[in-house]
Design a protein around this motif. Sequence first.
Motif, PDB file in Angstrom:
ATOM      1  N   THR A 156       0.833  -1.200   0.000  1.00 42.36           N
ATOM      2  CA  THR A 156       0.000   0.000   0.000  1.00 42.36           C
ATOM      3  C   THR A 156       0.871   1.255   0.000  1.00 42.36           C
ATOM      4  O   THR A 156       2.066   1.205   0.341  1.00 42.36           O
ATOM      5  CB  THR A 156      -0.903   0.049   1.246  1.00 42.36           C
ATOM      6  N   ALA A 157       0.270   2.372  -0.358  1.00 42.08           N
ATOM      7  CA  ALA A 157       0.981   3.656  -0.326  1.00 42.08           C
ATOM      8  C   ALA A 157       1.454   3.953   1.092  1.00 42.08           C
ATOM      9  O   ALA A 157       2.577   4.430   1.297  1.00 42.08           O
ATOM     10  CB  ALA A 157       0.080   4.771  -0.843  1.00 42.08           C
ATOM     11  N   GLU A 158       0.616   3.644   2.073  1.00 41.79           N
ATOM     12  CA  GLU A 158       0.985   3.850   3.472  1.00 41.79           C
ATOM     13  C   GLU A 158       2.193   2.984   3.849  1.00 41.79           C
ATOM     14  O   GLU A 158       3.110   3.428   4.532  1.00 41.79           O
ATOM     15  CB  GLU A 158      -0.206   3.517   4.374  1.00 41.79           C
TER      16      GLU A 158
ATOM     17  N   ASP B  30       9.897   3.796   3.443  1.00 42.42           N
ATOM     18  CA  ASP B  30      10.786   4.871   3.010  1.00 42.42           C
ATOM     19  C   ASP B  30      11.327   5.641   4.214  1.00 42.42           C
ATOM     20  O   ASP B  30      12.494   6.029   4.236  1.00 42.42           O
ATOM     21  CB  ASP B  30      10.066   5.818   2.050  1.00 42.42           C
TER      22      ASP B  30
ATOM     23  N   LYS C 237       4.519   1.801   1.754  1.00 43.50           N
ATOM     24  CA  LYS C 237       5.700   2.344   1.071  1.00 43.50           C
ATOM     25  C   LYS C 237       6.249   3.549   1.819  1.00 43.50           C
ATOM     26  O   LYS C 237       7.469   3.677   2.001  1.00 43.50           O
ATOM     27  CB  LYS C 237       5.360   2.735  -0.361  1.00 43.50           C
ATOM     28  N   THR C 238       5.357   4.433   2.261  1.00 36.51           N
ATOM     29  CA  THR C 238       5.782   5.625   2.989  1.00 36.51           C
ATOM     30  C   THR C 238       6.501   5.238   4.275  1.00 36.51           C
ATOM     31  O   THR C 238       7.559   5.794   4.604  1.00 36.51           O
ATOM     32  CB  THR C 238       4.571   6.525   3.308  1.00 36.51           C
TER      33      THR C 238
ATOM     34  N   HIS D 286      10.918  -4.337  -1.901  1.00 33.35           N
ATOM     35  CA  HIS D 286      10.907  -2.883  -1.737  1.00 33.35           C
ATOM     36  C   HIS D 286      12.159  -2.429  -0.973  1.00 33.35           C
ATOM     37  O   HIS D 286      12.787  -1.428  -1.351  1.00 33.35           O
ATOM     38  CB  HIS D 286       9.639  -2.423  -1.021  1.00 33.35           C
TER      39      HIS D 286
END
Length: 101
Positions: free
Chosen positions: A3-5, A11, A7-8, A57
């Motif tokens: 999910t975008a969450e 990161d 990945k954030t 990732h």
Amino acid sequence: MLTAEGKTLLDKLRPVLLEHKGRITVEGHTDNQPIATAQFPSNWELSTARASIVTRHLIGLGVAANRVTPAGRRRHPTPRRQRHPPGSRQNRRVGIVLYTE
């Protein structure tokens, strides 16, 4: 799918993971609901896929591939009671374990 969450969050963890010199295990977990699809014949395959996605990732972020190992843990350990939907959702997760030498 990450999910975008997710990945954030990964990161944001990048500096810590790059600084860490020991082994890293990425553990995928599932809830206690059996799964049997063509893509995921069991919870073990599902949990392993979750761990593999996060591992890829991390490698993409620059973490050395020889230091990261994905592991499928199915439904154990269980931090939340499985009888209630919020607990089941929380068991569908990925954990990152950092080892010291």
